[in-house]
Design a protein around this motif. Structure first.
Motif, PDB file in Angstrom:
ATOM      1  N   ALA A   1       8.013  -4.017  -3.213  1.00 54.47           N
ATOM      2  CA  ALA A   1       8.031  -5.278  -3.948  1.00 54.47           C
ATOM      3  C   ALA A   1       7.489  -6.435  -3.108  1.00 54.47           C
ATOM      4  N   ARG A   2       7.553  -6.281  -1.775  1.00 53.90           N
ATOM      5  CA  ARG A   2       7.083  -7.338  -0.885  1.00 53.90           C
ATOM      6  C   ARG A   2       5.675  -7.079  -0.353  1.00 53.90           C
ATOM      7  N   GLU A   3       5.073  -6.001  -0.792  1.00 54.73           N
ATOM      8  CA  GLU A   3       3.788  -5.555  -0.257  1.00 54.73           C
ATOM      9  C   GLU A   3       2.683  -6.603  -0.375  1.00 54.73           C
ATOM     10  N   ARG A   4       2.523  -7.177  -1.564  1.00 58.93           N
ATOM     11  CA  ARG A   4       1.410  -8.098  -1.797  1.00 58.93           C
ATOM     12  C   ARG A   4       1.493  -9.322  -0.885  1.00 58.93           C
ATOM     13  N   VAL A   5       2.693  -9.874  -0.735  1.00 62.09           N
ATOM     14  CA  VAL A   5       2.860 -11.050   0.121  1.00 62.09           C
ATOM     15  C   VAL A   5       2.512 -10.707   1.567  1.00 62.09           C
ATOM     16  N   ALA A   6       2.971  -9.546   2.040  1.00 62.36           N
ATOM     17  CA  ALA A   6       2.688  -9.130   3.411  1.00 62.36           C
ATOM     18  C   ALA A   6       1.185  -8.995   3.643  1.00 62.36           C
TER      19      ALA A   6
ATOM     20  N   MET B   1      -5.228   9.325  -2.702  1.00 64.91           N
ATOM     21  CA  MET B   1      -4.369   8.375  -1.998  1.00 64.91           C
ATOM     22  C   MET B   1      -3.738   7.423  -3.004  1.00 64.91           C
ATOM     23  N   SER B   2      -2.499   7.103  -2.842  1.00 61.59           N
ATOM     24  CA  SER B   2      -1.799   6.247  -3.793  1.00 61.59           C
ATOM     25  C   SER B   2      -2.294   4.822  -3.678  1.00 61.59           C
ATOM     26  N   PRO B   3      -2.412   4.086  -4.787  1.00 61.07           N
ATOM     27  CA  PRO B   3      -2.793   2.677  -4.739  1.00 61.07           C
ATOM     28  C   PRO B   3      -1.659   1.859  -4.163  1.00 61.07           C
ATOM     29  N   PRO B   4      -1.959   0.601  -3.674  1.00 64.56           N
ATOM     30  CA  PRO B   4      -0.906  -0.239  -3.127  1.00 64.56           C
ATOM     31  C   PRO B   4       0.223  -0.426  -4.116  1.00 64.56           C
ATOM     32  N   GLY B   5       1.448  -0.223  -3.628  1.00 67.14           N
ATOM     33  CA  GLY B   5       2.615  -0.438  -4.464  1.00 67.14           C
ATOM     34  C   GLY B   5       3.049   0.774  -5.249  1.00 67.14           C
ATOM     35  N   ALA B   6       2.230   1.863  -5.195  1.00 62.57           N
ATOM     36  CA  ALA B   6       2.579   3.052  -5.966  1.00 62.57           C
ATOM     37  C   ALA B   6       3.550   3.925  -5.195  1.00 62.57           C
ATOM     38  N   GLU B   7       4.342   4.684  -5.911  1.00 68.82           N
ATOM     39  CA  GLU B   7       5.298   5.601  -5.306  1.00 68.82           C
ATOM     40  C   GLU B   7       4.568   6.862  -4.850  1.00 68.82           C
ATOM     41  N   PRO B   8       4.586   7.215  -3.559  1.00 67.26           N
ATOM     42  CA  PRO B   8       3.910   8.419  -3.100  1.00 67.26           C
ATOM     43  C   PRO B   8       4.502   9.656  -3.749  1.00 67.26           C
ATOM     44  N   ARG B   9       3.632  10.566  -4.136  1.00 72.29           N
ATOM     45  CA  ARG B   9       4.095  11.779  -4.791  1.00 72.29           C
ATOM     46  C   ARG B   9       4.743  12.743  -3.794  1.00 72.29           C
ATOM     47  N   GLY B  10       5.824  13.396  -4.225  1.00 73.56           N
ATOM     48  CA  GLY B  10       6.449  14.440  -3.425  1.00 73.56           C
ATOM     49  C   GLY B  10       7.191  13.942  -2.204  1.00 73.56           C
ATOM     50  N   LEU B  11       7.550  12.665  -2.177  1.00 78.13           N
ATOM     51  CA  LEU B  11       8.240  12.095  -1.016  1.00 78.13           C
ATOM     52  C   LEU B  11       9.688  11.801  -1.391  1.00 78.13           C
TER      53      LEU B  11
END
Length: 209
Positions: free
Chosen positions: A81-86, A1-11
């Motif tokens: 880019a807004r993930e952490r604040v959310a 599973m991708s870590p927070p903020g990472a780009e999912p593979r193959g999407l």
């Protein structure tokens, strides 16, 4: 599973746009339902002096805040880019809910205004027990495919409502059938405990498993 903020593979970008749009629609549906749910629960809770119902209504408002944070995140060109604040907003809303419900539960257990029967509360809890899992499952799938920790955390917020609906329904039924008013604040304390756990997970940016 991708870590927070990472780009999912193959999407690819088209799939990402579809999933982002789906998350926005699910968030809008969650906000709408929870605003109605909060109004009904808070009114019924005040009428019946039910700490559990009031706590459930406040949880609905917390869910609105959580969903709004995710809606804000996905309204930008770069949601990651807004993930952490959310996530921080979601975590803080859980903590506030847990604190209030704990204080009111202790007051109720000490004999201040025992809860009364609430038909409206029972019906509301039963409806939420059916509706919330559908919204949560759909958003969790989209969020996991996107690799979005905040979308998954918000889906956990919605799933929490399902669990709390079951706890609330049990407490209200026991109070109505047997006159056990103490089951109401105990149900509310369960709500507070679960909220604290979810606050910790959201703060750390954990995905739903």
């Amino acid at each position: 599973m991708s870590p927070p903020g990472a780009e999912p593979r193959g999407l690819d970008q088209d799939r990402r746009r579809v999933l982002s749009r789906r998350v926005r629609l699910l968030v809008a549906a969650t906000i709408t339902y929870n605003l109605v749910e909060a109004g009904v629960a808070l009114s019924a809770g005040a009428a019946a002096d039910s700490t559990a119902l009031v706590g459930f209504g406040l949880d609905s408002l917390v869910e609105v805040a959580s969903a709004a944070a995710v809606a804000w995140q996905f309204s930008g060109r770069d949601p990651q880019a807004r993930e952490r604040v959310a996530l921080k907003v979601i975590a803080a809303s859980f903590v506030l809910l847990a604190g209030y419900v704990t204080v009111e539960s202790v007051r109720a257990l000490l004999g201040v205004a025992p809860a009364e029967h609430s038909t409206v509360g029972i019906v509301l809890a039963a409806l939420s027990l059916v509706i919330m899992p559908v919204l949560s499952t759909a958003q969790r799938r989209a969020g996991r495919e996107l690799g979005s920790a905040s979308a998954v955390a918000d889906s956990k917020q919605t799933l929490l409502c399902t669990y709390l609906s079951g706890v609330l329904l049990t407490g209200l039924l026991l109070n109505s059938l047997f006159g056990w008013s103490w089951t109401d604040p105990l149900a509310a304390l369960v709500i507070a405990a679960v909220a604290l756990k979810e606050a910790r997970d959201a703060w750390r940016g954990r995905h739903c498993c």
